[in-house]
Design an enzyme around this catalytic site. Structure first.
Site, PDB file in Angstrom:
ATOM      1  N   THR A   1      -5.790   2.045  -7.314  1.00  0.00           N
ATOM      2  CA  THR A   1      -6.895   3.008  -7.289  1.00  0.00           C
ATOM      3  C   THR A   1      -7.709   2.959  -8.578  1.00  0.00           C
ATOM      4  OG1 THR A   1      -7.320   5.392  -7.389  1.00  0.00           O
ATOM      5  CG2 THR A   1      -5.165   4.698  -8.082  1.00  0.00           C
ATOM      6  N   ASP A   2      -8.963   3.385  -8.477  1.00  0.00           N
ATOM      7  CA  ASP A   2      -9.806   3.455  -9.686  1.00  0.00           C
ATOM      8  C   ASP A   2      -9.371   4.615 -10.599  1.00  0.00           C
ATOM      9  OD1 ASP A   2     -10.679   5.601  -8.144  1.00  0.00           O
ATOM     10  OD2 ASP A   2     -12.816   5.143  -8.347  1.00  0.00           O
ATOM     11  N   GLU A   3      -8.502   5.508 -10.064  1.00  0.00           N
ATOM     12  CA  GLU A   3      -8.121   6.686 -10.862  1.00  0.00           C
ATOM     13  C   GLU A   3      -7.298   6.305 -12.091  1.00  0.00           C
ATOM     14  OE1 GLU A   3      -6.998  10.125  -8.520  1.00  0.00           O
ATOM     15  OE2 GLU A   3      -8.122   9.397  -6.801  1.00  0.00           O
TER      16      GLU A   3
ATOM     17  N   TYR B   1      -0.484  11.597 -10.244  1.00  0.00           N
ATOM     18  CA  TYR B   1      -0.728  10.522  -9.272  1.00  0.00           C
ATOM     19  C   TYR B   1      -1.255   9.272  -9.966  1.00  0.00           C
ATOM     20  CZ  TYR B   1      -3.441   7.726  -5.920  1.00  0.00           C
ATOM     21  OH  TYR B   1      -3.973   6.683  -5.205  1.00  0.00           O
TER      22      TYR B   1
ATOM     23  N   LEU C   1       0.819  -1.227   0.000  1.00  0.00           N
ATOM     24  CA  LEU C   1       0.000   0.000   0.000  1.00  0.00           C
ATOM     25  C   LEU C   1       0.848   1.272   0.000  1.00  0.00           C
ATOM     26  CD1 LEU C   1      -1.679  -2.013   2.407  1.00  0.00           C
ATOM     27  CD2 LEU C   1      -3.353  -0.364   1.632  1.00  0.00           C
ATOM     28  N   ALA C   2       2.136   1.172   0.330  1.00  0.00           N
ATOM     29  CA  ALA C   2       2.960   2.390   0.453  1.00  0.00           C
ATOM     30  C   ALA C   2       2.914   3.170  -0.849  1.00  0.00           C
ATOM     31  CB  ALA C   2       4.404   2.026   0.783  1.00  0.00           C
TER      32      ALA C   2
ATOM     33  N   ASP D   1     -10.177  25.833  -9.939  1.00  0.00           N
ATOM     34  CA  ASP D   1     -10.268  24.385 -10.112  1.00  0.00           C
ATOM     35  C   ASP D   1      -8.884  23.734 -10.109  1.00  0.00           C
ATOM     36  OD1 ASP D   1     -11.544  22.016 -10.379  1.00  0.00           O
ATOM     37  OD2 ASP D   1     -12.395  22.403 -12.375  1.00  0.00           O
TER      38      ASP D   1
ATOM     39  N   LYS E   1       0.378   5.464 -10.442  1.00  0.00           N
ATOM     40  CA  LYS E   1      -0.274   4.223  -9.978  1.00  0.00           C
ATOM     41  C   LYS E   1      -0.498   3.277 -11.156  1.00  0.00           C
ATOM     42  CE  LYS E   1      -1.550   3.217  -6.373  1.00  0.00           C
ATOM     43  NZ  LYS E   1      -0.886   2.563  -5.211  1.00  0.00           N
TER      44      LYS E   1
HETATM   45  P1  NAD Z   1      -1.516   7.558   2.836  1.00  0.00           P
HETATM   46  O1  NAD Z   1      -0.862   8.695   2.103  1.00  0.00           O
HETATM   47  O2  NAD Z   1      -2.413   7.846   3.971  1.00  0.00           O
HETATM   48  O3  NAD Z   1      -0.395   6.556   3.373  1.00  0.00           O
HETATM   49  C1  NAD Z   1       0.712   6.164   2.617  1.00  0.00           C
HETATM   50  C2  NAD Z   1       1.715   5.498   3.540  1.00  0.00           C
HETATM   51  O4  NAD Z   1       2.845   5.074   2.745  1.00  0.00           O
HETATM   52  C3  NAD Z   1       2.256   6.420   4.629  1.00  0.00           C
HETATM   53  O5  NAD Z   1       2.272   5.751   5.872  1.00  0.00           O
HETATM   54  C4  NAD Z   1       3.667   6.730   4.167  1.00  0.00           C
HETATM   55  O6  NAD Z   1       4.566   6.992   5.237  1.00  0.00           O
HETATM   56  C5  NAD Z   1       4.031   5.466   3.406  1.00  0.00           C
HETATM   57  N1  NAD Z   1       5.061   5.706   2.384  1.00  0.00           N
HETATM   58  C6  NAD Z   1       5.064   6.680   1.439  1.00  0.00           C
HETATM   59  N2  NAD Z   1       6.189   6.606   0.696  1.00  0.00           N
HETATM   60  C7  NAD Z   1       6.903   5.542   1.178  1.00  0.00           C
HETATM   61  C8  NAD Z   1       8.138   4.947   0.825  1.00  0.00           C
HETATM   62  N3  NAD Z   1       8.889   5.453  -0.167  1.00  0.00           N
HETATM   63  N4  NAD Z   1       8.569   3.876   1.518  1.00  0.00           N
HETATM   64  C9  NAD Z   1       7.833   3.382   2.547  1.00  0.00           C
HETATM   65  N5  NAD Z   1       6.645   3.897   2.933  1.00  0.00           N
HETATM   66  C10 NAD Z   1       6.189   4.975   2.250  1.00  0.00           C
HETATM   67  O7  NAD Z   1      -2.235   6.726   1.698  1.00  0.00           O
HETATM   68  P2  NAD Z   1      -3.632   5.932   1.734  1.00  0.00           P
HETATM   69  O8  NAD Z   1      -4.714   6.881   1.403  1.00  0.00           O
HETATM   70  O9  NAD Z   1      -3.704   5.127   2.970  1.00  0.00           O
HETATM   71  O10 NAD Z   1      -3.436   4.968   0.477  1.00  0.00           O
HETATM   72  C11 NAD Z   1      -2.807   3.707   0.620  1.00  0.00           C
HETATM   73  C12 NAD Z   1      -2.772   2.995  -0.725  1.00  0.00           C
HETATM   74  O11 NAD Z   1      -4.095   2.825  -1.217  1.00  0.00           O
HETATM   75  C13 NAD Z   1      -2.030   3.791  -1.809  1.00  0.00           C
HETATM   76  O12 NAD Z   1      -1.305   2.864  -2.595  1.00  0.00           O
HETATM   77  C14 NAD Z   1      -3.130   4.454  -2.614  1.00  0.00           C
HETATM   78  O13 NAD Z   1      -2.725   4.662  -3.941  1.00  0.00           O
HETATM   79  C15 NAD Z   1      -4.219   3.404  -2.502  1.00  0.00           C
HETATM   80  N6  NAD Z   1      -5.616   3.929  -2.607  1.00  0.00           N
HETATM   81  C16 NAD Z   1      -5.995   4.995  -1.821  1.00  0.00           C
HETATM   82  C17 NAD Z   1      -7.332   5.440  -1.898  1.00  0.00           C
HETATM   83  C18 NAD Z   1      -7.821   6.572  -1.031  1.00  0.00           C
HETATM   84  O14 NAD Z   1      -8.965   7.005  -1.191  1.00  0.00           O
HETATM   85  N7  NAD Z   1      -7.050   7.092  -0.089  1.00  0.00           N
HETATM   86  C19 NAD Z   1      -8.234   4.816  -2.773  1.00  0.00           C
HETATM   87  C20 NAD Z   1      -7.780   3.731  -3.540  1.00  0.00           C
HETATM   88  C21 NAD Z   1      -6.474   3.288  -3.438  1.00  0.00           C
HETATM   89  P1  TYD Z   2      -9.425  14.238  -2.731  1.00  0.00           P
HETATM   90  O1  TYD Z   2      -9.941  13.952  -1.367  1.00  0.00           O
HETATM   91  O2  TYD Z   2      -8.140  14.980  -2.875  1.00  0.00           O
HETATM   92  O3  TYD Z   2      -9.367  12.845  -3.521  1.00  0.00           O
HETATM   93  P2  TYD Z   2      -9.141  12.560  -5.115  1.00  0.00           P
HETATM   94  O4  TYD Z   2      -8.606  13.779  -5.751  1.00  0.00           O
HETATM   95  O5  TYD Z   2      -8.136  11.448  -5.090  1.00  0.00           O
HETATM   96  O6  TYD Z   2     -10.471  12.133  -5.641  1.00  0.00           O
HETATM   97  O7  TYD Z   2     -10.528  15.072  -3.507  1.00  0.00           O
HETATM   98  C1  TYD Z   2     -11.859  14.599  -3.642  1.00  0.00           C
HETATM   99  C2  TYD Z   2     -12.604  15.581  -4.518  1.00  0.00           C
HETATM  100  O8  TYD Z   2     -12.747  16.815  -3.818  1.00  0.00           O
HETATM  101  C3  TYD Z   2     -11.874  15.918  -5.812  1.00  0.00           C
HETATM  102  O9  TYD Z   2     -12.841  16.079  -6.851  1.00  0.00           O
HETATM  103  C4  TYD Z   2     -11.199  17.249  -5.519  1.00  0.00           C
HETATM  104  C5  TYD Z   2     -12.147  17.904  -4.528  1.00  0.00           C
HETATM  105  N1  TYD Z   2     -11.518  18.775  -3.523  1.00  0.00           N
HETATM  106  C6  TYD Z   2     -12.026  20.068  -3.300  1.00  0.00           C
HETATM  107  O10 TYD Z   2     -12.993  20.503  -3.949  1.00  0.00           O
HETATM  108  N2  TYD Z   2     -11.440  20.831  -2.335  1.00  0.00           N
HETATM  109  C7  TYD Z   2     -10.377  20.402  -1.609  1.00  0.00           C
HETATM  110  O11 TYD Z   2      -9.852  21.157  -0.740  1.00  0.00           O
HETATM  111  C8  TYD Z   2      -9.870  19.084  -1.846  1.00  0.00           C
HETATM  112  C9  TYD Z   2      -8.681  18.553  -1.058  1.00  0.00           C
HETATM  113  C10 TYD Z   2     -10.482  18.297  -2.804  1.00  0.00           C
END
Ligand code: NAD
Ligand code: TYD
Length: 348
Positions: free
Chosen positions: A131-133, A156, A83-84, A286, A160
């Protein structure tokens, strides 16, 4: 120990929920949380389980080949759940190279270390959390399917997508057993307050502006973080190797509607007048290249593995707001950066 699983990024938002679930549910597995503790990594997230016998932490960067090898050897790692990552789109716009370094190069380094360490590749699994992105942006209709062509639009999502391709390349070229899941936007406890939902909760509490990008009509598909962790557990144990699983809650919201909902909930919980927090909404410039809509079709994981979200959004969002209100110390530490100073003293 039946398995010794390396979970990378376990100190982050989603990773910490995955680590907790595995540590508690599988006492016969060793769970090694490998994380280099960037601004997004916070061991506070795992305070309740840090003393567990089947848990270990290694402060390691996934780009550090030597230290990675050491961890694989020391803990005789049998499987990886990766997940990192650098995870925030806005940061990827200002610093794309950091995303290439961790998400692409770091993932390849991890794949390589696993492939070289494991003698019989058939007995080990490399699970990549994505991610779905990677599928790009949708207009009004349709959903992302596992077969949707990749079309990433931000630095980003491009990083991914590249990492997903490398995972498939290692399966195809070297016979590494892999599985990938692509999930929609997560929300819940422990999310860093740079992402929309925790940012709004934090700013509403502090009576600060709520920045809504563009017209606020972009759509995201939200899933409670624990439901993602439960899906990861299922995919890890029951998913077919070589397959991809989309994870999402069929729960689409326009950004502006989410922000208004949070204002409503916070007004009620903080005893403010109805409509008070909405005054904080501020439309801002935006995001560059802002994806319009994400929406996951989660039919495959539902039919094949029996997964569906356990919580409705209404319940999940109340739980989330309650958690942030009850954990002001966590939010203050994260926003002031105090926890990072602590790690510099204790883990450097
Ligand atoms: P986050 O940013 O909260 O956490 C990322 C973690 O990875 C942190 O603890 C950070 O210290 C660690 N990290 C970053 N770079 C590193 C490195 N070089 N070596 C070791 N550790 C490192 O992220 P998250 O939101 O928990 O996402 C986790 C995973 O899930 C990611 O791969 C992300 O792409 C994926 N994901 C996230 C979402 C979401 O909505 N947040 C949705 C789908 C998928
Ligand atoms: P975000 O939580 O950054 O997730 P992602 O970009 O990965 O979907 O943003 C969610 C949505 O909210 C995205 O369309 C961007 C928007 N957004 C704002 O309008 N204002 C904000 O301050 C942030 C952080 C995001």
């Amino acid at each position: 120990m039946e398995k010794s699983i390396l979970i990378t990024g376990g100190a982050g938002f989603i990773g910490s929920h995955v680590v907790r679930l595995f540590v508690k549910k599988y006492p016969n597995y060793r769970i090694v949380n490998l994380d280099c503790l960037t601004y997004a990594g916070n061991l506070e997230n795992l305070k309740d389980i840090e003393g567990s016998k089947n848990y270990a932490f290694a402060k390691v960067d996934i780009n550090d080949e030597d230290l990675l090898k050491e961890v694989f050897n020391d803990y005789q790692i049998t499987d990886v759940i990766h997940l990192a990552a650098e995870s925030h789109v806005d940061r990827s716009i200002t610093d794309p190279l950091a995303f290439v370094k961790t998400n692409v190069m770091g993932t390849v380094n991890l794949l390589n270390t696993a492939k070289n360490h494991w003698k019989d590749l058939d007995n080990h699994l490399f699970y990549h959390v994505s991610t779905d992105e990677v599928y790009g942006s949708l207009d009004d209709g349709g959903f992302f399917l596992e077969t949707t062509p990749y079309d990433p639009q931000s630095p980003y999502s491009s990083s991914k997508a590249a990492s997903d391709h490398f995972v498939r390349a290692y399966a195809n070229t070297y016979g590494l057993k892999t599985v990938i899941s692509n999930c929609s936007n997560n929300y819940g406890p422990n999310q860093f307050p740079e992402k929309l939902i925790p940012l709004c909760i934090h700013n509403i509490k502090q009576n600060k502006p709520l920045p809504v990008y563009g017209k606020g009509d972009n759509i995201r598909d939200w899933l409670f973080v624990l439901d993602h962790a439960i899906a990861i557990d299922l995919v890890f144990h029951k998913g077919k190797t070589g397959e991809t699983y989309n994870i999402g809650g069929f729960n689409e919201w326009k950004n502006i509607d989410i922000v208004k909902l949070l204002c409503e909930i916070m007004d009620r919980k903080l005893g403010r007048d109805k409509g008070a927090s909405e005054q904080l909404i501020t439309f801002v410039k935006d995001r560059a290249g802002h994806d319009q809509r994400y929406a996951i079709d989660a039919d495959k994981i539902n039919k094949e593995l029996g997964w569906k979200p356990s919580l409705t959004f209404e319940v999940g969002i109340e739980k989330t707001v309650d958690w942030y209100l009850e954990n002001e110390g966590w939010l203050d530490g994260v926003t002031s950066g105090d926890y990072q100073k602590y790690y510099q003293q204790h883990y450097s």
